[in-house]
Design a protein around this motif. Structure first.
Motif, mmCIF file in Angstrom:
data_model
loop_
_atom_site.group_PDB
_atom_site.id
_atom_site.type_symbol
_atom_site.label_atom_id
_atom_site.label_comp_id
_atom_site.label_asym_id
_atom_site.label_seq_id
_atom_site.Cartn_x
_atom_site.Cartn_y
_atom_site.Cartn_z
ATOM 1 N N PRO A 184 0.749 -1.130 0.035
ATOM 2 C CA PRO A 184 0.136 0.092 -0.107
ATOM 3 C C PRO A 184 0.920 1.323 0.058
ATOM 4 O O PRO A 184 1.873 1.413 0.785
ATOM 5 C CB PRO A 184 -0.867 -0.024 1.360
ATOM 6 N N GLY A 185 0.698 2.001 -1.012
ATOM 7 C CA GLY A 185 1.359 3.448 -1.016
ATOM 8 C C GLY A 185 2.783 3.305 -1.670
ATOM 9 O O GLY A 185 3.627 3.989 -1.422
ATOM 10 N N GLY A 186 2.932 2.013 -2.104
ATOM 11 C CA GLY A 186 4.259 1.718 -2.693
ATOM 12 C C GLY A 186 5.157 1.253 -1.888
ATOM 13 O O GLY A 186 6.300 0.921 -2.174
ATOM 14 N N ASP A 187 4.914 1.034 -0.549
ATOM 15 C CA ASP A 187 5.787 0.643 0.374
ATOM 16 C C ASP A 187 5.893 -0.900 0.203
ATOM 17 O O ASP A 187 5.025 -1.707 0.164
ATOM 18 C CB ASP A 187 5.389 0.935 1.595
ATOM 19 N N ALA A 188 7.151 -1.474 0.428
ATOM 20 C CA ALA A 188 7.205 -2.981 0.177
ATOM 21 C C ALA A 188 7.195 -3.552 1.759
ATOM 22 O O ALA A 188 7.766 -2.985 2.769
ATOM 23 C CB ALA A 188 8.921 -3.285 -0.136
ATOM 24 N N MET A 189 6.291 -4.459 1.881
ATOM 25 C CA MET A 189 5.894 -5.013 3.133
ATOM 26 C C MET A 189 6.853 -6.431 3.389
ATOM 27 O O MET A 189 6.902 -6.802 4.585
ATOM 28 C CB MET A 189 4.704 -5.490 3.089
ATOM 29 N N LEU A 190 7.691 -6.673 2.526
ATOM 30 C CA LEU A 190 8.622 -8.013 2.621
ATOM 31 C C LEU A 190 9.957 -7.086 2.962
ATOM 32 O O LEU A 190 10.545 -6.720 2.106
ATOM 33 C CB LEU A 190 8.933 -8.750 1.565
ATOM 34 N N LEU A 191 10.410 -7.125 4.287
ATOM 35 C CA LEU A 191 11.506 -6.426 4.585
ATOM 36 C C LEU A 191 12.670 -7.552 4.407
ATOM 37 O O LEU A 191 12.596 -8.746 4.088
ATOM 38 C CB LEU A 191 11.523 -6.091 6.089
ATOM 39 N N ALA A 192 13.908 -7.060 4.229
ATOM 40 C CA ALA A 192 15.170 -7.965 4.115
ATOM 41 C C ALA A 192 15.730 -8.648 5.350
ATOM 42 O O ALA A 192 16.429 -8.046 5.796
ATOM 43 C CB ALA A 192 16.289 -6.994 3.536
ATOM 44 N N ASN A 193 14.865 -9.554 5.889
ATOM 45 C CA ASN A 193 15.349 -10.137 7.143
ATOM 46 C C ASN A 193 14.692 -11.721 6.987
ATOM 47 O O ASN A 193 14.114 -11.985 5.879
ATOM 48 C CB ASN A 193 14.645 -9.555 8.401
ATOM 49 N N TRP A 194 15.394 -12.580 7.833
ATOM 50 C CA TRP A 194 14.989 -14.035 7.775
ATOM 51 C C TRP A 194 13.362 -14.281 7.614
ATOM 52 O O TRP A 194 13.112 -15.387 7.131
ATOM 53 C CB TRP A 194 15.613 -14.641 8.810
ATOM 54 N N GLN A 195 12.600 -13.464 8.039
ATOM 55 C CA GLN A 195 11.073 -13.619 8.485
ATOM 56 C C GLN A 195 10.616 -13.557 7.359
ATOM 57 O O GLN A 195 9.701 -14.287 6.803
ATOM 58 C CB GLN A 195 10.417 -12.798 9.592
ATOM 59 N N SER A 196 11.129 -12.503 6.372
ATOM 60 C CA SER A 196 10.318 -12.303 4.821
ATOM 61 C C SER A 196 10.821 -13.552 3.974
ATOM 62 O O SER A 196 10.189 -13.765 3.189
ATOM 63 C CB SER A 196 10.961 -10.929 4.415
ATOM 64 N N LEU A 197 11.751 -14.100 4.270
ATOM 65 C CA LEU A 197 12.528 -15.247 3.289
ATOM 66 C C LEU A 197 11.741 -16.492 3.876
ATOM 67 O O LEU A 197 11.180 -17.246 3.130
ATOM 68 C CB LEU A 197 13.919 -15.410 3.354
ATOM 69 N N LEU A 198 11.335 -16.566 5.142
ATOM 70 C CA LEU A 198 10.651 -17.839 5.643
ATOM 71 C C LEU A 198 9.042 -17.785 5.200
ATOM 72 O O LEU A 198 8.501 -18.895 5.013
ATOM 73 C CB LEU A 198 10.886 -17.794 7.157
#
Length: 144
Positions: free
Chosen positions: A103-117
């Motif tokens: 939403p608003g062009g913001d990425a919700m997948l951050l660069a951390n292990w949780q976003s990969l998992l």
């Protein structure tokens, strides 16, 4: 044709025919796909959750537990891979679109292990459910 008594009419109303479904199969598939979309959105929202400074990826746990069930329920309705995998496809689309172009062009997948998992666990769990549907279908065809 004899007329029905009040008791027989009440029985028909209170206990409808068990062979007639409440919703058609197509509507149930649509509901499962919408559930897959919502699960993807909630999974993204609850993945970066912290409790007292400890990462608690509830979105991943929720996705890994619920997504195979959605796929298996779709497989109960129609065992074709495209139909049974429709909730998984919807989940991947929701995670991909909201995660990268949120939403608003913001990425919700951050660069951390949780976003990969989240994608790895969700896709793995969904494919596990789809494999179970395909095994049941092929076992039924072979008669064993």
């Amino acid at each position: 044709m004899p007329e029905k008594t009040v008791d027989e009419t009440a029985e028909d109303i209170m206990a409808p025919d068990r062979e007639q479904p409440l919703l058609p199969d197509g509507a149930l598939i649509v509901l499962l796909v919408v559930d897959g979309l919502l699960l993807g959105a909630f999974g993204l929202m609850f993945t970066p959750l912290y409790t007292s400074g400890i990462p608690v990826p509830m979105g991943i746990v929720l996705s890994v537990l619920v997504l195979p069930w959605l796929v298996r329920q779709a497989g109960e309705i129609d065992a074709r891979p495209a139909v049974a995998g429709a909730p998984l496809i919807a989940w991947v689309a929701a995670v991909g679109v909201l995660g990268l172009f949120g939403p608003g062009g913001d990425a919700m997948l951050l660069a951390n292990w949780q976003s990969l998992l989240l994608p790895v666990g969700g896709i793995g769990a969904g494919l596990w459910g789809l494999r179970a549907v395909m095994e049941r279908e092929y076992r039924g065809r072979d008669g064993g």
